[in-house]
Design a protein around this motif. Sequence first.
Motif, short mmCIF file in Angstrom:
data_model
loop_
_atom_site.label_atom_id
_atom_site.label_comp_id
_atom_site.label_asym_id
_atom_site.label_seq_id
_atom_site.Cartn_x
_atom_site.Cartn_y
_atom_site.Cartn_z
N GLU A 3 -47.74 3.81 -73.70
CA GLU A 3 -46.86 3.19 -74.69
C GLU A 3 -45.39 3.51 -74.42
O GLU A 3 -44.51 2.67 -74.62
N ALA A 4 -45.13 4.73 -73.92
CA ALA A 4 -43.74 5.12 -73.66
C ALA A 4 -43.12 4.36 -72.51
O ALA A 4 -41.89 4.34 -72.37
N ALA A 5 -43.95 3.72 -71.67
CA ALA A 5 -43.44 2.97 -70.52
C ALA A 5 -43.08 1.53 -70.87
O ALA A 5 -42.47 0.83 -70.05
N LYS A 6 -43.41 1.09 -72.06
CA LYS A 6 -43.24 -0.31 -72.44
C LYS A 6 -41.80 -0.79 -72.25
O LYS A 6 -40.87 -0.20 -72.79
N GLY A 7 -41.64 -1.83 -71.44
CA GLY A 7 -40.34 -2.44 -71.22
C GLY A 7 -39.43 -1.68 -70.27
O GLY A 7 -38.32 -2.14 -69.99
N ARG A 8 -39.88 -0.55 -69.76
CA ARG A 8 -39.01 0.28 -68.92
C ARG A 8 -39.25 0.09 -67.41
O ARG A 8 -38.33 0.23 -66.62
N ILE A 9 -40.49 -0.22 -67.02
CA ILE A 9 -40.84 -0.23 -65.60
C ILE A 9 -40.64 -1.63 -65.03
O ILE A 9 -41.38 -2.57 -65.34
N LYS A 10 -39.64 -1.75 -64.19
CA LYS A 10 -39.21 -3.06 -63.67
C LYS A 10 -39.98 -3.48 -62.43
O LYS A 10 -40.09 -4.68 -62.16
N ALA A 11 -40.45 -2.52 -61.66
CA ALA A 11 -41.13 -2.88 -60.40
C ALA A 11 -42.06 -1.77 -59.98
O ALA A 11 -41.84 -0.58 -60.27
N ALA A 12 -43.12 -2.17 -59.27
CA ALA A 12 -44.06 -1.22 -58.67
C ALA A 12 -44.33 -1.61 -57.23
O ALA A 12 -44.50 -2.80 -56.94
N VAL A 13 -44.37 -0.61 -56.35
CA VAL A 13 -44.75 -0.83 -54.96
C VAL A 13 -46.04 -0.06 -54.72
O VAL A 13 -46.09 1.16 -54.88
N LEU A 14 -47.09 -0.79 -54.35
CA LEU A 14 -48.41 -0.20 -54.19
C LEU A 14 -48.83 -0.29 -52.73
O LEU A 14 -49.01 -1.39 -52.19
N PHE A 15 -48.95 0.86 -52.08
CA PHE A 15 -49.38 0.91 -50.68
C PHE A 15 -50.89 1.17 -50.64
O PHE A 15 -51.37 2.23 -51.05
N TYR A 16 -51.65 0.18 -50.14
CA TYR A 16 -53.12 0.23 -50.05
C TYR A 16 -53.70 1.05 -51.21
O TYR A 16 -54.34 2.09 -51.03
N SER A 17 -53.49 0.53 -52.43
CA SER A 17 -53.76 1.31 -53.63
C SER A 17 -55.15 1.10 -54.21
O SER A 17 -55.68 -0.02 -54.21
N ALA A 18 -55.71 2.18 -54.74
CA ALA A 18 -57.00 2.16 -55.42
C ALA A 18 -56.76 1.87 -56.89
O ALA A 18 -56.36 2.76 -57.64
N ILE A 19 -57.01 0.62 -57.30
CA ILE A 19 -56.69 0.21 -58.67
C ILE A 19 -57.92 -0.22 -59.45
O ILE A 19 -57.80 -0.74 -60.56
N ASP A 20 -59.10 0.02 -58.88
CA ASP A 20 -60.35 -0.19 -59.61
C ASP A 20 -61.30 0.95 -59.25
O ASP A 20 -62.05 0.87 -58.28
N MET A 21 -61.26 2.01 -60.06
CA MET A 21 -62.10 3.16 -59.79
C MET A 21 -63.43 3.10 -60.54
O MET A 21 -64.21 4.05 -60.50
N ARG A 22 -63.70 1.98 -61.22
CA ARG A 22 -65.02 1.81 -61.81
C ARG A 22 -66.07 1.55 -60.73
O ARG A 22 -67.22 1.95 -60.85
N LYS A 23 -65.65 0.86 -59.69
CA LYS A 23 -66.57 0.56 -58.58
C LYS A 23 -66.64 1.75 -57.65
O LYS A 23 -65.62 2.31 -57.23
N ARG A 24 -67.86 2.14 -57.30
CA ARG A 24 -68.05 3.18 -56.29
C ARG A 24 -67.64 2.63 -54.92
O ARG A 24 -67.68 1.41 -54.69
N ARG A 25 -67.28 3.51 -54.03
CA ARG A 25 -66.85 3.08 -52.70
C ARG A 25 -67.90 2.21 -52.02
O ARG A 25 -67.57 1.21 -51.39
#
Length: 326
Positions: free
Chosen positions: A180-202
């Motif tokens: 909630e504290a990040a709302k409206g503050r984060i303008k950009a994200a750079v993701l290098f080969y990122s793990a963004i779904d950890m529900r799935k096992r490898r």
Amino acid sequence: MQFPPFYTWFHPVLTALSARVPLNLWIRLRLLAFQPIVLLSNTITSYRYILNPLFTVHYAPSRDIHKIRYLLIFPPNYSPEGQRSYPLHIAFHSGGFLGGIPESTIPWLQHLSMTTNSIIVAGSYRFTPLHPFPAAVEDAEDLLLHLLEVAPSWAADINRITVSGFSAGGGLALSMSLHEAAKGRIKAAVLFYSAIDMRKRREDKPRPEGMPKDPFAWIGPLIDTYAPSPESEGYRDERLAPVDVEDIGRLPEKVLMVVAGRDILVEENMRLKQRLDDRAEMKVWGGRWHGWLEMPGMEKEQKEVFEGAAWWVESVLSGERRVMGT
């Protein structure tokens, strides 16, 4: 220079020998086998900054009793006494939620600092299996809350924040953005080969065509200790798989994804690109593998990617519309 704490160097063996966590014998043996890799990687990464540290070390409080170690980098010609304010960037290192230190992000952050004139923080976090989800995410959130409090004293603009991360660190950066504290503050994200779904096992993640056999597949069961079981309440926590967050408007305003073509994380990054549509840009490096930008011998491509990504961040901060590499 202040080296990373003892736990960071020896957590695999300490966890393997600990009675605090109910781990089976095979997981404990894998942790013992993983220890030399962590020690070697941390040593190589840390010692290059002995004579020229480029940063200062600080500690943020957490909701628990531990402290969160972070590196602080000021941009060239930094002056907190002037009238200007500086963008704030928060980065998280790779390591499969099993290890790593923020010093590994310095090559990328040097390019970013020079290009965007940002004040930069590189954060650390606790590791599985001693500290499974949501420990690492909570550390990222607590670091954010700390920075919102102290960064204005550095002349940082806490309403112009950008974030980045490598592998597990990219997932943390995205999950932190949901706070909630990040709302409206984060303008950009750079993701290098990122793990963004950890529900799935490898083992359940789709393998791209032509992907070679992974020599470190034996580490997979260690990484899988990060996520809670599907039957648990924690499994439904949106921070475990930020790619599937219901309200995508809560993610950073612009997202750049740099993806290796031979990586089991391609599918989840493509899914994020499709959901964000023109808010996201995705660059796939065919023939490359997970973590290639952090490996020896990749300096030429590393420079190309990091310079392009840094200029992309600068274009977002300046309000221009720039495609990476142009």
